[in-house]
Design a protein around this motif. Structure first.
Motif, mmCIF file in Angstrom:
data_model
loop_
_atom_site.group_PDB
_atom_site.id
_atom_site.type_symbol
_atom_site.label_atom_id
_atom_site.label_comp_id
_atom_site.label_asym_id
_atom_site.label_seq_id
_atom_site.Cartn_x
_atom_site.Cartn_y
_atom_site.Cartn_z
ATOM 1 N N VAL A 56 9.339 29.485 -1.452
ATOM 2 C CA VAL A 56 9.307 29.618 -0.145
ATOM 3 C C VAL A 56 8.706 28.414 0.770
ATOM 4 O O VAL A 56 8.053 27.644 0.419
ATOM 5 C CB VAL A 56 7.880 30.615 -0.098
ATOM 6 N N ASP A 71 9.968 31.552 4.478
ATOM 7 C CA ASP A 71 11.302 32.054 4.209
ATOM 8 C C ASP A 71 11.497 31.871 2.633
ATOM 9 O O ASP A 71 11.058 30.611 2.254
ATOM 10 C CB ASP A 71 12.340 31.543 5.140
ATOM 11 N N GLU A 72 12.098 32.824 2.232
ATOM 12 C CA GLU A 72 12.483 32.717 0.636
ATOM 13 C C GLU A 72 13.796 32.031 0.679
ATOM 14 O O GLU A 72 14.756 32.514 1.166
ATOM 15 C CB GLU A 72 12.417 34.107 -0.264
ATOM 16 N N SER A 105 21.682 38.552 2.164
ATOM 17 C CA SER A 105 20.660 37.781 2.537
ATOM 18 C C SER A 105 20.220 36.674 1.523
ATOM 19 O O SER A 105 20.047 35.428 1.804
ATOM 20 C CB SER A 105 19.221 38.560 2.969
ATOM 21 N N SER A 163 21.030 32.703 1.760
ATOM 22 C CA SER A 163 20.096 31.651 1.465
ATOM 23 C C SER A 163 20.510 30.612 0.238
ATOM 24 O O SER A 163 20.283 29.518 0.600
ATOM 25 C CB SER A 163 19.071 32.554 0.959
ATOM 26 N N GLU A 172 23.794 30.901 7.559
ATOM 27 C CA GLU A 172 23.466 32.309 8.364
ATOM 28 C C GLU A 172 24.251 33.415 7.969
ATOM 29 O O GLU A 172 25.257 33.218 7.751
ATOM 30 C CB GLU A 172 23.259 32.131 9.887
#
Length: 196
Positions: free
Chosen positions: A65, A70-71, A173, A177, A182
């Motif tokens: 994190v 955010d992860e 997602s 990541s 994005e």
């Protein structure tokens, strides 16, 4: 559990084909087997990685994190992979990472103490430990260099090439990541590749 043992033995034989049946039996006698449900944690941030985890079925992701909360996904590990924060395992220091199951997952575990004991029993096991550590180091180095030398599109293509079966098993997602992009960027990359 039996299929998990067989999967681990097969992996051991591939890494160290000279291990005898007696050595393999000795190794397997020290394993513990765990069945984890989807979303369950194998390792949580702040905990020490007490055992090497070899995945015999299922899928996990490793993440941390960041300062914004955010992860950030740093790895996906499936059957045949080791799900371990190796630095925490070796140094006995708390991990900065979390390892969470994305599917129901079976993991064969070998504790730090049992691994040290196994090393003392046979030089073949020391070779196994070295080769596993080298493989983990190569993967970490490849990931670091992908962010230095590759574009986002190249990272995506490398992921698809090296993990063809994973794309439909991980969320967009988590994948974005992992790739450091994005979601809109990934959509544009996929659209551009589809029209080539």
């Amino acid at each position: 559990m039996e299929s998990g043992k067989q999967a681990y033995i097969l992996s051991l034989k591939q890494i160290c084909p000279t291990l005898s049946d007696n050595e393999l039996s000795l190794f397997v006698s020290k394993l513990s087997f765990h069945n984890l449900q989807k979303k369950e944690f194998f390792l949580e941030t702040g905990a020490v990685q007490k055992a090497i985890g070899f995945i015999t079925a299922g899928l996990v992701r490793s993440f941390y994190v960041d300062s914004a909360g955010d992860e950030i996904t740093v790895g996906f590990y499936q059957a045949g992979d080791y799900a371990t924060h190796y630095h925490s395992f070796l140094t006995r220091q708390p991990s900065n990472y979390t390892i969470q199951c994305l599917e129901q997952t079976d993991i064969a575990c070998l504790s730090y103490e049992d691994l040290q004991w196994v090393y003392q029993q046979s030089t073949g096991f020391e070779r196994y430990g070295r080769l596993v550590a080298e493989e983990i180091l190569k993967r970490q180095q490849a990931r670091i260099e992908s962010f230095i030398f590759q574009t986002a599109e190249a990272r995506y293509l490398t992921f698809i090439e090296k993990h063809p079966g994973l794309f439909n098993r991980v969320s967009l997602s988590h994948l974005c990541s992992y790739l450091g992009i994005e979601r809109q960027t990934l959509t544009r990359i996929r659209q551009r590749l589809a029209h080539q």
